[in-house]
Design an enzyme around this catalytic site. Structure first.
Site, PDB file in Angstrom:
ATOM      1  N   LYS A  52       0.841  -1.208   0.000  1.00 46.43           N
ATOM      2  CA  LYS A  52       0.000   0.000   0.000  1.00 46.43           C
ATOM      3  C   LYS A  52       0.873   1.255   0.000  1.00 46.43           C
ATOM      4  O   LYS A  52       0.630   2.194  -0.759  1.00 46.43           O
ATOM      5  CB  LYS A  52      -0.914   0.013   1.234  1.00 46.43           C
ATOM      6  CG  LYS A  52      -2.079  -0.952   1.144  1.00 46.43           C
ATOM      7  CD  LYS A  52      -2.835  -1.031   2.451  1.00 46.43           C
ATOM      8  CE  LYS A  52      -3.967  -2.046   2.368  1.00 46.43           C
ATOM      9  NZ  LYS A  52      -4.590  -2.352   3.636  1.00 46.43           N
ATOM     10  N   GLN A  96      -5.052  -2.017   9.789  1.00 50.00           N
ATOM     11  CA  GLN A  96      -4.878  -3.342   9.192  1.00 50.00           C
ATOM     12  C   GLN A  96      -5.406  -4.440  10.131  1.00 50.00           C
ATOM     13  O   GLN A  96      -5.022  -4.509  11.290  1.00 50.00           O
ATOM     14  CB  GLN A  96      -3.387  -3.583   8.876  1.00 50.00           C
ATOM     15  CG  GLN A  96      -3.105  -4.861   8.121  1.00 50.00           C
ATOM     16  CD  GLN A  96      -3.773  -4.908   6.750  1.00 50.00           C
ATOM     17  OE1 GLN A  96      -3.854  -3.918   6.048  1.00 50.00           O
ATOM     18  NE2 GLN A  96      -4.264  -6.066   6.386  1.00 50.00           N
ATOM     19  N   ASP A 119     -11.386   2.385   4.116  1.00 48.78           N
ATOM     20  CA  ASP A 119     -11.648   0.950   3.990  1.00 48.78           C
ATOM     21  C   ASP A 119     -13.139   0.680   3.813  1.00 48.78           C
ATOM     22  O   ASP A 119     -13.546  -0.404   3.399  1.00 48.78           O
ATOM     23  CB  ASP A 119     -11.144   0.199   5.237  1.00 48.78           C
ATOM     24  CG  ASP A 119      -9.895  -0.618   4.952  1.00 48.78           C
ATOM     25  OD1 ASP A 119      -9.639  -0.921   3.766  1.00 48.78           O
ATOM     26  OD2 ASP A 119      -9.178  -0.964   5.907  1.00 48.78           O
TER      27      ASP A 119
END
Length: 294
Positions: A52, A96, A119
């Protein structure tokens, strides 16, 4: 049979975003800034977060990696989330998953500012998505919708069977495929591990989206000719003949099912690369939304 090439499509999308970032820079504007929070040293998570950060550099975003110890307390992590929420330089961030066992994931996800939740996991964004309002769509489902759109896969009036009901893929896909517009306007059946006679559903499906996590679960005798197959599964399977000691398998028996498909995603190289591209697309959207508010 046409391959839905996620690797190529993701590169196309990154190039489009990079061009937009360049024009923001040229106009003297602020470039998007994405942060990733990682707790502990989970190997797969580190690899994913690393890619990322690399993608951010590739397209001209600012990026920050927030690396926290495995034994951080829930309260300390919540304090860090509050700090990120209040950081005016930051457009979006992700935490995460999975988090260590002693931390309540739901509590953490709820603490994220919905306007920075790139997200798309916060209930506010999930609810807006269900109500067909502008929102951050979870990256993997967003990537699937982009693949269907860019390859001009017909979805209106089609019967879509989704296998798996996770909040990250299966459930949002069932909502997105039934929404008005293109892609969408599908008649959707959401199936899962408790569904009886699952093959009866898949045999009648025009489009199958599988996110079960069972290697090569979907066999050729479970699908009809001309089916569109989206394989979200990604499982490491031990393989002594491979130099790595394992191979990556999807939910679909690709060699056999591809012979009956009109469109199909490979694993790897299908849905996976799209996920990161969509995270970047959401971050660009977050930057635009923040600019519009000022």
């Amino acid at each position: 049979m046409q391959l839905l090439d996620g690797k190529k499509t993701a590169e196309d999308i990154k190039n489009e975003i990079a061009a937009e970032v360049q024009s923001i820079k040229d106009a003297g504007g602020k470039v998007p800034h994405l942060a990733a929070v990682i707790v502990g040293t989970n190997g797969a998570s580190l690899t994913y977060v690393g890619s990322k950060v690399k993608s951010c550099q590739q397209i001209g975003f600012d990026s920050t990696l927030v690396s926290l110890p495995e034994d951080i307390t829930e309260d300390e992590l919540l304090a860090k989330i509050k700090e990120l929420n209040e950081d005016d330089d930051l457009d979006g961030y992700i935490v995460q998953l999975p988090l260590p066992k002693h931390i309540d994931e739901q509590k953490i996800l709820l603490a994220i500012d919905p306007d920075k939740d790139v997200d798309g996991f916060h209930p506010t964004n999930f609810g807006k998505m269900a109500l067909e309002m502008e929102s951050f769509i979870p990256a993997t489902p967003f990537g699937i919708m982009q693949l269907l759109e860019r390859y001009k896969v017909e979805t209106a009036g089609k019967h879509t069977v989704v296998i798996g009901r996770s909040n990250i893929v299966g459930r949002p896909m069932s909502i997105l495929m039934s929404r008005k517009g293109n892609p969408g306007d599908s008649t959707v059946t959401l199936t899962h591990s408790r569904t009886k006679n699952l093959a009866e559903f898949t045999k009648n499906a025009d489009i199958i989206i599988t996110a079960l996590g069972v290697p090569e679960f979907l066999k050729a005798d479970m699908v009809k000719d001309g089916v569109v197959v989206i394989d979200v599964g990604i499982t490491r399977v031990d393989d002594a003949s491979n130099p790595k000691g394992y191979v990556i398998k999807g939910d679909v028996d690709f060699n056999e099912v591809s012979k009956k498909s009109s469109f199909i995603t490979p694993v790897p190289g299908g849905v996976g690369p799209m996920t990161i591209a969509m995270l970047l697309k959401n971050t660009l959207l977050a930057r635009k939304m923040r600019s519009a508010k000022k």
